[in-house]
Design a protein around this motif. Structure first.
Motif, short mmCIF file in Angstrom:
data_model
loop_
_atom_site.label_atom_id
_atom_site.label_comp_id
_atom_site.label_asym_id
_atom_site.label_seq_id
_atom_site.Cartn_x
_atom_site.Cartn_y
_atom_site.Cartn_z
N SER A 4 46.63 43.99 51.10
CA SER A 4 47.44 44.78 52.04
C SER A 4 46.94 46.21 52.12
CB SER A 4 48.92 44.76 51.60
OG SER A 4 49.43 43.44 51.59
N ALA A 5 46.61 46.79 50.97
CA ALA A 5 46.05 48.15 50.97
C ALA A 5 44.70 48.19 51.69
CB ALA A 5 45.89 48.64 49.53
N LEU A 6 43.91 47.14 51.55
CA LEU A 6 42.62 47.09 52.23
C LEU A 6 42.80 47.00 53.74
CD1 LEU A 6 39.55 46.98 51.93
CD2 LEU A 6 39.73 44.50 51.73
N LEU A 7 43.80 46.24 54.20
CA LEU A 7 44.07 46.15 55.63
C LEU A 7 44.50 47.51 56.19
CD1 LEU A 7 45.91 42.74 56.21
CD2 LEU A 7 43.61 43.41 56.91
N ARG A 8 45.35 48.21 55.45
CA ARG A 8 45.76 49.55 55.89
C ARG A 8 44.55 50.49 55.95
NH1 ARG A 8 50.18 48.36 52.43
NH2 ARG A 8 49.19 49.52 50.73
N LEU A 9 43.65 50.33 55.01
CA LEU A 9 42.45 51.18 54.98
C LEU A 9 41.55 50.90 56.19
CD1 LEU A 9 41.15 53.29 53.09
CD2 LEU A 9 39.81 51.44 52.11
N LEU A 10 41.37 49.63 56.51
CA LEU A 10 40.57 49.28 57.69
C LEU A 10 41.24 49.75 58.97
CD1 LEU A 10 39.29 45.71 56.79
CD2 LEU A 10 38.11 47.90 56.54
N SER A 11 42.58 49.75 58.98
CA SER A 11 43.30 50.30 60.13
C SER A 11 43.03 51.80 60.27
CB SER A 11 44.79 50.03 59.99
OG SER A 11 45.52 50.58 61.06
N ASP A 12 42.96 52.51 59.15
CA ASP A 12 42.62 53.94 59.19
C ASP A 12 41.21 54.15 59.71
OD1 ASP A 12 45.11 54.59 58.19
OD2 ASP A 12 44.44 54.68 56.11
N VAL A 13 40.29 53.25 59.34
CA VAL A 13 38.92 53.36 59.84
C VAL A 13 38.89 53.18 61.35
CG1 VAL A 13 36.60 52.34 59.76
CG2 VAL A 13 37.93 52.57 57.66
N ASP B 51 38.22 60.97 52.95
CA ASP B 51 39.47 60.45 52.38
C ASP B 51 39.49 58.92 52.38
OD1 ASP B 51 40.32 63.10 52.16
OD2 ASP B 51 41.20 63.08 54.17
N ILE B 52 38.94 58.32 53.43
CA ILE B 52 38.89 56.85 53.50
C ILE B 52 37.98 56.30 52.41
CG2 ILE B 52 38.17 54.91 54.94
CD1 ILE B 52 39.07 56.50 57.37
N HIS B 53 36.85 56.95 52.18
CA HIS B 53 35.94 56.51 51.12
C HIS B 53 36.61 56.62 49.75
CE1 HIS B 53 31.96 57.15 53.55
NE2 HIS B 53 32.58 56.02 53.84
N ARG B 54 37.36 57.68 49.54
CA ARG B 54 38.04 57.86 48.26
C ARG B 54 39.08 56.76 48.05
NH1 ARG B 54 40.22 62.27 49.34
NH2 ARG B 54 38.34 63.52 49.05
N GLU B 55 39.84 56.44 49.07
CA GLU B 55 40.84 55.38 48.95
C GLU B 55 40.19 54.01 48.78
OE1 GLU B 55 43.47 55.56 52.25
OE2 GLU B 55 44.14 57.62 51.84
N VAL C 147 41.36 53.82 63.43
CA VAL C 147 41.93 55.03 64.01
C VAL C 147 40.90 56.16 64.00
CG1 VAL C 147 43.70 56.81 63.71
CG2 VAL C 147 44.30 54.40 63.44
N TYR C 148 40.15 56.26 62.91
CA TYR C 148 39.10 57.28 62.83
C TYR C 148 38.05 57.07 63.92
CZ TYR C 148 35.00 59.73 61.00
OH TYR C 148 33.89 60.53 60.86
N LEU C 149 37.66 55.82 64.15
CA LEU C 149 36.68 55.54 65.19
C LEU C 149 37.24 55.84 66.58
CD1 LEU C 149 35.09 52.22 63.85
CD2 LEU C 149 34.10 54.52 63.82
N ASN C 150 38.53 55.60 66.76
CA ASN C 150 39.14 55.97 68.04
C ASN C 150 39.08 57.47 68.27
OD1 ASN C 150 39.85 53.39 68.93
ND2 ASN C 150 41.76 53.40 67.78
N TYR D 291 35.67 71.24 68.47
CA TYR D 291 37.01 71.02 69.06
C TYR D 291 38.02 70.79 67.93
CZ TYR D 291 33.87 69.77 72.91
OH TYR D 291 32.88 69.76 73.85
N PRO D 292 38.37 71.83 67.16
CA PRO D 292 39.28 71.64 66.02
C PRO D 292 40.69 71.21 66.44
CG PRO D 292 38.92 73.97 66.44
CD PRO D 292 37.97 73.23 67.34
N GLN D 293 41.10 71.52 67.64
CA GLN D 293 42.46 71.18 68.07
C GLN D 293 42.61 69.68 68.33
OE1 GLN D 293 40.29 72.89 69.76
NE2 GLN D 293 40.03 71.99 71.81
N LYS D 294 41.51 68.94 68.44
CA LYS D 294 41.59 67.52 68.73
C LYS D 294 41.50 66.66 67.47
CE LYS D 294 39.70 67.92 73.39
NZ LYS D 294 40.96 67.51 74.02
N GLN D 295 41.47 67.26 66.30
CA GLN D 295 41.41 66.50 65.06
C GLN D 295 42.82 66.08 64.64
OE1 GLN D 295 39.67 68.62 61.82
NE2 GLN D 295 40.04 67.01 60.33
N ASN D 296 43.12 64.80 64.76
CA ASN D 296 44.45 64.29 64.41
C ASN D 296 44.38 62.97 63.67
OD1 ASN D 296 43.53 62.77 66.49
ND2 ASN D 296 45.33 63.00 67.79
N HIS D 297 43.31 62.76 62.91
CA HIS D 297 43.16 61.51 62.18
C HIS D 297 42.58 61.80 60.81
CE1 HIS D 297 38.87 61.86 63.10
NE2 HIS D 297 39.21 62.08 64.36
#
Length: 314
Positions: A83-92, A265-269, A94-97, A254-260
């Motif tokens: 389950s934690a791995l699925l959440r992590l891949l979901s974060d990846v 952090d993903i590598h650490r998790e 979102v990061y790619l988006n 574009y620092p104002q567009k960073q929202n993910h």
């Protein structure tokens, strides 16, 4: 009689300590007694050895059941790690988006810049033609030609940058498709159907040691291959590394567009999840090896018990 009483004491001590043994060696504490007992000749034994052997078989069965329960608990605990791995891949994903959004903004700006350069290049080209028609001085014509060449080089460089951004966006779409396949097909197929070890007793165990051991080895192999595949994707993926490096530059632009969440952090998790899964796979291998040895010993005890019964109680 003396040897029988020695086996009784050894078996009783093993049964009392089987539940508290955490190193999966409870059944191996008295294997020397079992091996010595298996080497006994029928003619040199007494009838009460049958009872001793039966008691020994019960002790071995208790140890095996304890070890099987531990192994089933390890299988069930993979639910939380997966389950934690699925959440992590979901974060990846979102990061790619987020990376794709920044690349799209940069692509639009580069297209605008490319249009401006195209317009300037066309004007410079017309100026070169006019200078030739008017037969201006060579120094002036050289200035016009140099300006035209510079605009052409700038346009080619900008066009190359645009092609690289489009290629990165295509790679992002491919990586997102791979993530959906990995999460939706491979990882979900490895989820235990229930988080209770009892379900494994009914479905995968059911008293069949060999089938359970095969299932344990297959599951450990599948989990190991899946984690290696995730690690290769996150750490040794050249398209992903290019996207990460490009995203770092765009985040500063574009620092104002960073929202993910950032990839560090993903590598650490992922390292934490990978360590947890590695420990579980190691436990599966260790418990499975111990269970295989105990199963073979139990099978030999069963054969010996049958021989003793036929010999002494005929």
């Amino acid at each position: 009689k003396k040897q029988s009483s020695t086996v009784f004491v050894s078996v009783h001590s093993v049964m009392s300590s089987a539940d508290d043994d955490t190193e999966d060696t409870a059944g191996l504490h008295f294997q020397s007694e079992i091996h010595r007992y298996l080497k006994l000749r029928l003619k040199k034994t007494e009838p009460n050895c049958v009872l001793t052997l039966d008691y020994l078989r019960c002790a071995m069965s208790n140890v095996v059941q304890t070890l099987v329960y531990k192994l089933m608990c390890v299988h069930a605990s993979t639910y939380h790690v997966l389950s934690a791995l699925l959440r992590l891949l979901s974060d990846v994903e979102v990061y790619l988006n987020g990376c794709n959004s920044l690349l799209l903004v940069e692509e639009n700006k580069i297209k605008e810049k490319l249009d401006e350069l195209s317009t300037k290049k066309l004007r410079s080209k017309n100026t070169v033609k006019t200078s030739k028609q008017l037969d201006l001085a060579k120094d002036l014509q050289n200035v016009v030609h140099n300006d035209f060449d510079n605009l052409r080089d700038m346009r080619l460089a900008t066009n190359s940058t645009l092609s690289a951004i489009i290629a990165d966006r295509v790679h992002i779409v491919e990586m997102q498709s791979f993530l959906r396949f990995l999460a939706g097909t491979k990882i979900k197929a490895l989820f235990p159907r229930c988080n209770e070890p009892a379900s494994y007793t009914l479905k995968h165990y059911d008293g069949d040691f060999q089938r359970f051991l095969i299932y344990n080895m297959e599951r450990a192999t599948e989990l190991r291959c899946m984690m290696e595949e995730c690690q290769l994707f996150l750490y040794e993926n050249d398209p992903l590394n290019r996207v990460i490096n490009k995203n770092k530059t765009l985040v500063m632009k574009y620092p104002q567009k960073q929202n993910h969440k950032q990839m560090t952090d993903i590598h650490r998790e992922f390292d934490v999840v990978n360590d947890q899964m590695t420990n579980m796979i190691h436990a599966m291998d260790k418990h499975g090896s111990a269970l295989q040895e105990l199963y073979e010993m139990q099978w030999r005890l069963k054969k010996k018990f049958v021989l003793f019964v036929k010999y002494h109680w005929k």
